[in-house]
Design a protein around this motif. Structure first.
Motif, short mmCIF file in Angstrom:
data_model
loop_
_atom_site.label_atom_id
_atom_site.label_comp_id
_atom_site.label_asym_id
_atom_site.label_seq_id
_atom_site.Cartn_x
_atom_site.Cartn_y
_atom_site.Cartn_z
N UNK A 44 33.39 16.96 40.48
CA UNK A 44 31.96 17.52 39.84
C UNK A 44 31.01 16.44 40.18
N UNK A 45 31.02 15.34 40.75
CA UNK A 45 29.96 14.37 41.19
C UNK A 45 29.53 14.58 42.42
N UNK A 46 30.39 15.58 43.27
CA UNK A 46 29.97 15.81 44.45
C UNK A 46 28.76 16.76 44.61
N UNK A 47 28.09 16.81 45.62
CA UNK A 47 27.05 17.75 45.83
C UNK A 47 27.96 19.20 46.13
N UNK A 48 29.10 19.01 47.08
CA UNK A 48 29.65 20.13 47.47
C UNK A 48 31.22 19.97 47.18
N UNK A 49 31.90 20.97 46.69
CA UNK A 49 33.51 20.87 46.73
C UNK A 49 34.06 20.25 47.97
N UNK A 50 35.17 19.70 47.89
CA UNK A 50 35.86 19.31 49.08
C UNK A 50 37.29 19.40 49.01
N UNK A 51 38.12 19.47 50.00
CA UNK A 51 39.39 19.48 50.02
C UNK A 51 39.97 20.77 50.81
N UNK A 52 41.41 21.08 50.69
CA UNK A 52 41.80 22.10 51.42
C UNK A 52 42.50 23.13 50.43
N UNK A 53 42.07 24.33 50.51
CA UNK A 53 42.67 25.56 49.74
C UNK A 53 43.66 26.26 50.59
N UNK A 54 44.87 26.41 50.17
CA UNK A 54 45.95 27.29 50.88
C UNK A 54 46.18 28.60 50.20
N UNK A 55 46.22 29.65 50.76
CA UNK A 55 45.95 30.92 50.20
C UNK A 55 47.13 32.03 51.02
N UNK A 56 47.92 32.69 50.44
CA UNK A 56 48.72 33.84 50.74
C UNK A 56 48.20 34.94 50.71
N UNK A 57 47.94 35.95 51.54
CA UNK A 57 47.09 37.29 51.57
C UNK A 57 48.03 37.98 52.47
N UNK A 58 48.15 39.40 52.16
CA UNK A 58 48.59 40.28 52.92
C UNK A 58 47.73 40.52 54.07
N UNK A 59 48.15 40.58 55.35
CA UNK A 59 47.45 40.95 56.57
C UNK A 59 46.33 41.74 56.20
N UNK A 60 46.38 42.83 55.65
CA UNK A 60 45.31 43.85 55.57
C UNK A 60 44.28 43.59 54.73
N UNK A 61 44.55 42.84 53.56
CA UNK A 61 43.52 42.03 52.69
C UNK A 61 42.87 41.03 53.59
N UNK A 62 43.47 40.20 54.35
CA UNK A 62 42.87 39.04 54.92
C UNK A 62 41.87 39.77 55.78
N UNK A 77 48.12 29.23 35.76
CA UNK A 77 46.90 28.68 34.84
C UNK A 77 47.50 27.51 34.06
N UNK A 78 48.46 26.83 34.66
CA UNK A 78 48.73 25.66 34.00
C UNK A 78 47.84 24.36 34.19
N UNK A 79 47.26 24.19 35.16
CA UNK A 79 46.52 23.38 35.35
C UNK A 79 44.90 23.68 35.91
N UNK A 80 43.97 22.93 35.57
CA UNK A 80 42.70 23.07 36.03
C UNK A 80 42.31 23.30 37.52
N UNK A 81 41.87 24.58 38.05
CA UNK A 81 41.90 24.88 39.34
C UNK A 81 41.15 23.82 40.12
N UNK A 82 41.38 23.39 41.24
CA UNK A 82 40.41 22.38 41.76
C UNK A 82 39.15 23.22 42.29
N UNK A 83 37.94 22.23 42.31
CA UNK A 83 36.54 22.64 42.75
C UNK A 83 36.59 23.55 43.81
N UNK A 84 37.47 23.36 45.13
CA UNK A 84 37.28 24.09 46.23
C UNK A 84 37.82 25.38 45.92
#
Length: 295
Positions: free
Chosen positions: A87-105, A278-285
């Motif tokens: 929250x103190x950065x100008x921009x979010x940082x880090x890696x977001x890993x996401x699983x998506x169906x091919x057509x939706x990707x 929903x158990x944790x606060x989602x990362x800024x990224x």
């Protein structure tokens, strides 16, 4: 506690939560051999075995389960505390890993790649495009995209597409040879392109509804596939009828390459949602990605 001890405990927590060395190593950006060495070092210091290993699975021993119960919540709080620094950065940082169906990707994510990377240059988006069911928690993903009707209730869900409609389609050549079905019950007289669901392995039953009446039809035909794009390609070549989404075949319908049948039996249904635990606060990224995709 020495610095090395903390790192070894972090390695143990990752292995326990991911259920294996490979996924835990990816989460910590380490090699599996380095992670295995850290775990062995921790077990030697504690004088107990924490993990039982086989060639395919990893399971916690009784001592490992006891340790995880004590330190797991503490490491979760540490991760949350570290994430607040974003929250103190100008921009979010880090890696977001996401699983998506091919057509939706292809239809939801790809058009946003450039804008997202330009706006958030310090975020790395890692997309696993796969059609089968994925347990995002067990496999170490930050989020997934799935049809709204199939989401678990304990997930936070954000809509990323409008409602969808099914479309039963065929090439003009096929319908010139075989009269179009007037109701779903006529499908038994047609060559239907089957869909083998990647997750369960079951053959999908085509779903219809009209005037409060719902039908689920087990179709048969000369071809069974497990990829939506291949099913549309097969329909275009005249193999038979295909069951797709309206959005998937819109261009082919507009160009006359495919013709739609049974349209009045295909009402709208909830579209795709991005979801995460929903158990944790989602990362800024992750929050940045959610806001980019929200509709």
């Amino acid at each position: 506690m020495r610095t090395g001890d903390f790192g070894e405990l972090a390695a143990f927590v990752a292995i326990a939560e991911e259920g294996g060395f490979r996924r835990a190593a990816a989460r910590l950006n380490l090699t599996p051999s380095t992670l295995s060495h850290s775990l062995r070092s921790l077990e030697e210091k504690l004088g107990v075995r924490l993990v039982s290993r086989t060639t395919r699975t990893v399971a916690l021993t009784e001592a490992g389960e006891a340790l995880l119960r004590q330190i797991g919540p503490a490491f979760a709080r540490i991760e949350t505390a570290v994430e607040t620094i974003n929250t103190f950065r100008d921009h979010p940082a880090g890696t977001v890993r996401i699983s998506v169906p091919r057509a939706v990707a292809a239809r939801v994510l790809v058009p946003k790649f450039r804008a997202f990377s330009d706006r958030y240059p310090d975020v790395t988006l890692e997309v696993a495009a796969e059609n089968g069911f994925v347990d995002i928690v067990k496999q170490g993903f930050d989020a997934g995209i799935r049809l709204g009707e199939s989401l678990d209730r304990d997930m936070i869900a954000v809509r990323v597409t409008p409602d969808l409609r099914a479309a039963v389609v065929a090439a003009p050549d096929y319908l010139a040879r075989f009269p179009a079905p007037e109701t779903p019950r006529d499908l038994h007289r047609h060559a239907c392109i089957g869909w083998r669901q990647p997750g369960s392995g079951a053959l999908y039953r085509w779903e219809f509804a009209k005037d409060g009446q719902a039908l689920s039809v087990a179709v048969t035909g000369p071809l069974i596939l497990n990829d939506p794009d291949l099913m549309v390609d097969a329909a275009l070549s005249g193999v038979g009828l295909a069951y797709a989404t309206e959005q998937h075949v819109a261009d082919h319908l507009a160009a006359g390459r495919l013709i739609r049948v049974l349209e009045d039996w295909c009402p709208p249904y909830p579209g795709f949602f991005l979801y995460y635990p929903g158990r944790r606060q989602p990362p800024a990224a992750l929050r940045a990605l959610v806001e980019m995709l929200r509709v």
